[in-house]
Design a protein around this motif. Sequence first.
Motif, PDB file in Angstrom:
ATOM      1  N   ASN A   1      29.728  61.407  21.636  1.00 39.70           N
ATOM      2  CA  ASN A   1      28.736  61.139  22.680  1.00 39.70           C
ATOM      3  C   ASN A   1      27.497  60.424  22.139  1.00 39.70           C
ATOM      4  O   ASN A   1      26.415  60.524  22.701  1.00 39.70           O
ATOM      5  N   CYS A   2      27.661  59.725  21.021  1.00 41.06           N
ATOM      6  CA  CYS A   2      26.561  58.968  20.414  1.00 41.06           C
ATOM      7  C   CYS A   2      26.976  57.514  20.217  1.00 41.06           C
ATOM      8  O   CYS A   2      28.140  57.222  19.978  1.00 41.06           O
TER       9      CYS A   2
ATOM     10  N   ASN B   1      21.771  56.647  19.072  1.00 45.60           N
ATOM     11  CA  ASN B   1      21.292  57.265  20.294  1.00 45.60           C
ATOM     12  C   ASN B   1      22.405  58.153  20.840  1.00 45.60           C
ATOM     13  O   ASN B   1      23.560  57.736  20.874  1.00 45.60           O
ATOM     14  N   CYS B   2      22.036  59.359  21.268  1.00 45.41           N
ATOM     15  CA  CYS B   2      23.008  60.300  21.820  1.00 45.41           C
ATOM     16  C   CYS B   2      22.529  60.753  23.199  1.00 45.41           C
ATOM     17  O   CYS B   2      21.331  60.760  23.477  1.00 45.41           O
ATOM     18  N   ARG B   3      23.485  61.149  24.018  1.00 49.27           N
ATOM     19  CA  ARG B   3      23.137  61.677  25.346  1.00 49.27           C
ATOM     20  C   ARG B   3      22.770  63.146  25.216  1.00 49.27           C
ATOM     21  O   ARG B   3      23.458  63.917  24.562  1.00 49.27           O
ATOM     22  N   ASP B   4      21.673  63.514  25.896  1.00 45.20           N
ATOM     23  CA  ASP B   4      21.282  64.921  25.922  1.00 45.20           C
ATOM     24  C   ASP B   4      22.008  65.605  27.082  1.00 45.20           C
ATOM     25  O   ASP B   4      22.808  64.972  27.792  1.00 45.20           O
TER      26      ASP B   4
ATOM     27  N   GLY C   1      21.988  63.894  30.358  1.00 46.07           N
ATOM     28  CA  GLY C   1      22.589  62.563  30.433  1.00 46.07           C
ATOM     29  C   GLY C   1      21.668  61.436  30.002  1.00 46.07           C
ATOM     30  O   GLY C   1      22.023  60.271  30.127  1.00 46.07           O
ATOM     31  N   ASN C   2      20.500  61.780  29.487  1.00 49.68           N
ATOM     32  CA  ASN C   2      19.543  60.775  29.012  1.00 49.68           C
ATOM     33  C   ASN C   2      19.887  60.375  27.576  1.00 49.68           C
ATOM     34  O   ASN C   2      20.287  61.215  26.766  1.00 49.68           O
ATOM     35  N   TRP C   3      19.686  59.109  27.253  1.00 48.44           N
ATOM     36  CA  TRP C   3      19.883  58.633  25.889  1.00 48.44           C
ATOM     37  C   TRP C   3      18.642  58.936  25.074  1.00 48.44           C
ATOM     38  O   TRP C   3      17.529  58.581  25.455  1.00 48.44           O
TER      39      TRP C   3
END
Length: 118
Positions: A83-84, A106-109, A112-114
């Motif tokens: 997911n990164c 960058n990964c999603r929290d 769903g935010n980067w």
Amino acid sequence: MKAWISPLFAAAILVGAGSLAQAKPISRIIAEMGLTPEDFSVVSATTTEILAGGIPQVGTERKWSNADTGSQGTVRVREVRDNCVHFQHLIQPAGAEQSREVRTRNCRDASGNWVLAP
């Protein structure tokens, strides 16, 4: 605008600071790379554009340039894992003979935010 710039600030820290023990002000790191704050805004907007459509494919690439300064470069997705998205930034500041490489992730929290990840 703060969210756009933060991933590249972290990238500048990785490039500009030889070790974690030698922290420098971000303004100095940007200046040493030969980029202006406006250049960083353009690079960051390019990265955000790549992430806007969800998880991009490896090899996705966008070129950027700042007509006001003459700086240019490329943002490329080098890996997508867990997911990164791992980016490779090739940056050529105005007047520089060679480009410089900066890598970010960058990964999603959970929302769903980067977000920039270490």
